[in-house]
Design a protein around this motif. Sequence first.
Motif, PDB file in Angstrom:
ATOM      1  N   SER A 226       6.550   0.814  -8.441  1.00  0.00           N
ATOM      2  CA  SER A 226       6.105  -0.340  -9.230  1.00  0.00           C
ATOM      3  C   SER A 226       4.620  -0.283  -9.572  1.00  0.00           C
ATOM      4  O   SER A 226       4.135  -1.123 -10.334  1.00  0.00           O
ATOM      5  CB  SER A 226       6.392  -1.643  -8.468  1.00  0.00           C
ATOM      6  OG  SER A 226       5.592  -1.725  -7.294  1.00  0.00           O
ATOM      7  N   MET A 227       3.892   0.727  -9.031  1.00  0.00           N
ATOM      8  CA  MET A 227       2.453   0.845  -9.287  1.00  0.00           C
ATOM      9  C   MET A 227       2.125   2.266  -9.771  1.00  0.00           C
ATOM     10  O   MET A 227       1.314   2.975  -9.158  1.00  0.00           O
ATOM     11  CB  MET A 227       1.662   0.511  -8.007  1.00  0.00           C
ATOM     12  CG  MET A 227       1.924  -0.891  -7.472  1.00  0.00           C
ATOM     13  SD  MET A 227       1.065  -1.225  -5.905  1.00  0.00           S
ATOM     14  CE  MET A 227      -0.655  -1.205  -6.436  1.00  0.00           C
ATOM     15  N   PHE A 229       0.363   3.630 -12.159  1.00  0.00           N
ATOM     16  CA  PHE A 229      -0.962   4.014 -12.635  1.00  0.00           C
ATOM     17  C   PHE A 229      -2.084   3.515 -11.720  1.00  0.00           C
ATOM     18  O   PHE A 229      -3.259   3.605 -12.068  1.00  0.00           O
ATOM     19  CB  PHE A 229      -1.170   3.496 -14.062  1.00  0.00           C
ATOM     20  CG  PHE A 229      -0.115   3.976 -15.017  1.00  0.00           C
ATOM     21  CD1 PHE A 229      -0.051   5.308 -15.390  1.00  0.00           C
ATOM     22  CD2 PHE A 229       0.842   3.101 -15.519  1.00  0.00           C
ATOM     23  CE1 PHE A 229       0.922   5.764 -16.267  1.00  0.00           C
ATOM     24  CE2 PHE A 229       1.824   3.539 -16.393  1.00  0.00           C
ATOM     25  CZ  PHE A 229       1.880   4.871 -16.762  1.00  0.00           C
ATOM     26  N   HIS A 230      -1.706   3.000 -10.561  1.00  0.00           N
ATOM     27  CA  HIS A 230      -2.703   2.487  -9.631  1.00  0.00           C
ATOM     28  C   HIS A 230      -3.169   3.586  -8.675  1.00  0.00           C
ATOM     29  O   HIS A 230      -2.394   4.458  -8.295  1.00  0.00           O
ATOM     30  CB  HIS A 230      -2.119   1.327  -8.820  1.00  0.00           C
ATOM     31  CG  HIS A 230      -1.903   0.080  -9.626  1.00  0.00           C
ATOM     32  ND1 HIS A 230      -2.762  -0.987  -9.567  1.00  0.00           N
ATOM     33  CD2 HIS A 230      -0.932  -0.269 -10.514  1.00  0.00           C
ATOM     34  CE1 HIS A 230      -2.326  -1.945 -10.384  1.00  0.00           C
ATOM     35  NE2 HIS A 230      -1.213  -1.529 -10.960  1.00  0.00           N
ATOM     36  N   PRO A 231      -4.430   3.542  -8.249  1.00  0.00           N
ATOM     37  CA  PRO A 231      -4.923   4.529  -7.284  1.00  0.00           C
ATOM     38  C   PRO A 231      -4.147   4.458  -5.967  1.00  0.00           C
ATOM     39  O   PRO A 231      -3.587   3.415  -5.605  1.00  0.00           O
ATOM     40  CB  PRO A 231      -6.387   4.117  -7.080  1.00  0.00           C
ATOM     41  CG  PRO A 231      -6.737   3.312  -8.276  1.00  0.00           C
ATOM     42  CD  PRO A 231      -5.476   2.612  -8.693  1.00  0.00           C
ATOM     43  N   TYR A 232      -4.170   5.557  -5.260  1.00  0.00           N
ATOM     44  CA  TYR A 232      -3.528   5.632  -3.950  1.00  0.00           C
ATOM     45  C   TYR A 232      -4.039   4.515  -3.033  1.00  0.00           C
ATOM     46  O   TYR A 232      -3.266   3.892  -2.294  1.00  0.00           O
ATOM     47  CB  TYR A 232      -3.799   7.010  -3.339  1.00  0.00           C
ATOM     48  CG  TYR A 232      -3.316   7.195  -1.922  1.00  0.00           C
ATOM     49  CD1 TYR A 232      -1.981   7.471  -1.656  1.00  0.00           C
ATOM     50  CD2 TYR A 232      -4.198   7.110  -0.842  1.00  0.00           C
ATOM     51  CE1 TYR A 232      -1.530   7.664  -0.352  1.00  0.00           C
ATOM     52  CE2 TYR A 232      -3.766   7.297   0.452  1.00  0.00           C
ATOM     53  CZ  TYR A 232      -2.433   7.572   0.702  1.00  0.00           C
ATOM     54  OH  TYR A 232      -1.998   7.752   1.998  1.00  0.00           O
ATOM     55  N   SER A 233      -5.332   4.246  -3.079  1.00  0.00           N
ATOM     56  CA  SER A 233      -5.915   3.214  -2.217  1.00  0.00           C
ATOM     57  C   SER A 233      -5.318   1.839  -2.522  1.00  0.00           C
ATOM     58  O   SER A 233      -5.120   1.026  -1.604  1.00  0.00           O
ATOM     59  CB  SER A 233      -7.437   3.172  -2.385  1.00  0.00           C
ATOM     60  OG  SER A 233      -7.783   2.949  -3.744  1.00  0.00           O
ATOM     61  N   ASP A 234      -5.020   1.572  -3.782  1.00  0.00           N
ATOM     62  CA  ASP A 234      -4.407   0.286  -4.149  1.00  0.00           C
ATOM     63  C   ASP A 234      -2.981   0.196  -3.606  1.00  0.00           C
ATOM     64  O   ASP A 234      -2.547  -0.870  -3.161  1.00  0.00           O
ATOM     65  CB  ASP A 234      -4.383   0.118  -5.665  1.00  0.00           C
ATOM     66  CG  ASP A 234      -5.751  -0.193  -6.245  1.00  0.00           C
ATOM     67  OD1 ASP A 234      -6.721  -0.275  -5.456  1.00  0.00           O
ATOM     68  OD2 ASP A 234      -5.860  -0.338  -7.483  1.00  0.00           O
ATOM     69  N   VAL A 235      -2.252   1.313  -3.662  1.00  0.00           N
ATOM     70  CA  VAL A 235      -0.875   1.343  -3.148  1.00  0.00           C
ATOM     71  C   VAL A 235      -0.877   1.069  -1.643  1.00  0.00           C
ATOM     72  O   VAL A 235      -0.104   0.234  -1.151  1.00  0.00           O
ATOM     73  CB  VAL A 235      -0.202   2.691  -3.447  1.00  0.00           C
ATOM     74  CG1 VAL A 235       1.171   2.770  -2.773  1.00  0.00           C
ATOM     75  CG2 VAL A 235      -0.074   2.901  -4.945  1.00  0.00           C
ATOM     76  N   ARG A 238      -1.686  -2.520  -0.956  1.00  0.00           N
ATOM     77  CA  ARG A 238      -0.546  -3.410  -1.182  1.00  0.00           C
ATOM     78  C   ARG A 238       0.443  -3.331  -0.025  1.00  0.00           C
ATOM     79  O   ARG A 238       0.948  -4.360   0.451  1.00  0.00           O
ATOM     80  CB  ARG A 238       0.138  -3.023  -2.502  1.00  0.00           C
ATOM     81  CG  ARG A 238       1.399  -3.831  -2.820  1.00  0.00           C
ATOM     82  CD  ARG A 238       1.105  -5.309  -2.917  1.00  0.00           C
ATOM     83  NE  ARG A 238       2.317  -6.071  -3.218  1.00  0.00           N
ATOM     84  CZ  ARG A 238       2.518  -7.320  -2.824  1.00  0.00           C
ATOM     85  NH1 ARG A 238       1.590  -7.955  -2.117  1.00  0.00           N
ATOM     86  NH2 ARG A 238       3.628  -7.941  -3.160  1.00  0.00           N
ATOM     87  N   HIS A 277      -8.806   7.565  -5.003  1.00  0.00           N
ATOM     88  CA  HIS A 277      -9.037   7.028  -6.342  1.00  0.00           C
ATOM     89  C   HIS A 277      -8.024   7.528  -7.371  1.00  0.00           C
ATOM     90  O   HIS A 277      -8.077   7.118  -8.540  1.00  0.00           O
ATOM     91  CB  HIS A 277     -10.448   7.399  -6.809  1.00  0.00           C
ATOM     92  CG  HIS A 277     -10.667   8.879  -6.979  1.00  0.00           C
ATOM     93  ND1 HIS A 277     -10.812   9.734  -5.902  1.00  0.00           N
ATOM     94  CD2 HIS A 277     -10.731   9.646  -8.100  1.00  0.00           C
ATOM     95  CE1 HIS A 277     -10.986  10.968  -6.347  1.00  0.00           C
ATOM     96  NE2 HIS A 277     -10.936  10.942  -7.669  1.00  0.00           N
ATOM     97  N   PRO A 279      -4.003   8.165  -8.821  1.00  0.00           N
ATOM     98  CA  PRO A 279      -2.644   7.638  -8.714  1.00  0.00           C
ATOM     99  C   PRO A 279      -1.700   8.700  -8.165  1.00  0.00           C
ATOM    100  O   PRO A 279      -1.975   9.901  -8.247  1.00  0.00           O
ATOM    101  CB  PRO A 279      -2.295   7.273 -10.159  1.00  0.00           C
ATOM    102  CG  PRO A 279      -3.128   8.199 -10.992  1.00  0.00           C
ATOM    103  CD  PRO A 279      -4.409   8.383 -10.224  1.00  0.00           C
TER     104      PRO A 279
END
Length: 302
Positions: A226-227, A229-235, A238, A277, A279
């Motif tokens: 569901s993420m 295009f988000h950076p690994y850190s954002d995943v 979450r 940083h 995805p």
Amino acid sequence: MRTEKKFSPKVLARFLKEGRGLGTYSDYIPWHRVSRSDPSSRGRSHLLLWRDRQRELLSDGEWTGLNFASMLPNLVDLVEQFPINQEDAEHELSRWQIGIGGRVYPGTMTLAHQMGIKHPVVTDTNETVTWTSTTDLLLVLRTPKATKLTLLAVSCKPYDTLTPRAKELLFLEKTYWQVRGVEWLLITPEQYDKRVGLTLKSASAWGLAEPASATEINIATHVVRSMPFHPYSDVIGRLTQIFGGSEQHVYLGQRALWQAVWQGQLALDLRRHWRPHLPLTLLPMTDFLALNPIASRRSSCL
């Protein structure tokens, strides 16, 4: 510092007395061990706790090989530094599967004689004994119909260090398994992308850790998908939030994510070494499996 020791008849006799090479699953004892009382290996040794047993790996190549092997969905057991029989003996699979014994297969002494190969020995000033050859990784796999077990033998070597004598002994090992109907692979760094090996080593602390629950793995799979295009850190952030928000839950998120990769639920492009940083990129399953030389049954030629 480990003391400098050499193999001798006395050392090999100690291995036998200690029951090395015997057992299955968590009771297995490797023939060669990462121990101060053992002769040093030529490569960098590694100790890993996985599936209720300490794994004793004598090189970076063996560590990479174990990482690839541990991703096979039908893997039942894996034993490292497995001694192959000098004398004629029953099939090794009889250890894991009752009822297949009875037939005797040639040992390394018989095969070396038939092949015109000088069998390796160990000598000191007073005694000469036959050397016990080993297979780096022996995998026990469940067949597709889940009714039987089968073996896969894997040797992990740096190809550029294989002397003519080393290749000769590897061919003896290969023949040993072939006459038993067991596929044998020679995995060298040329059989896989170096970036994939480095990624698995970096992530193995989570991928080979105590198993996450099916629910946690499913959550990690859903969040990654569901993420896109988000950076690994954002995943990871979450997942940390979903699992509770504390520092401990950072680890839980990473464990669930990488075990989803190990189980094939997330077909990540492992060639892109994960960075906070960047995805995570998903691949078609066929391309993901092709990154694994053991899953693809790729082998170097002798």
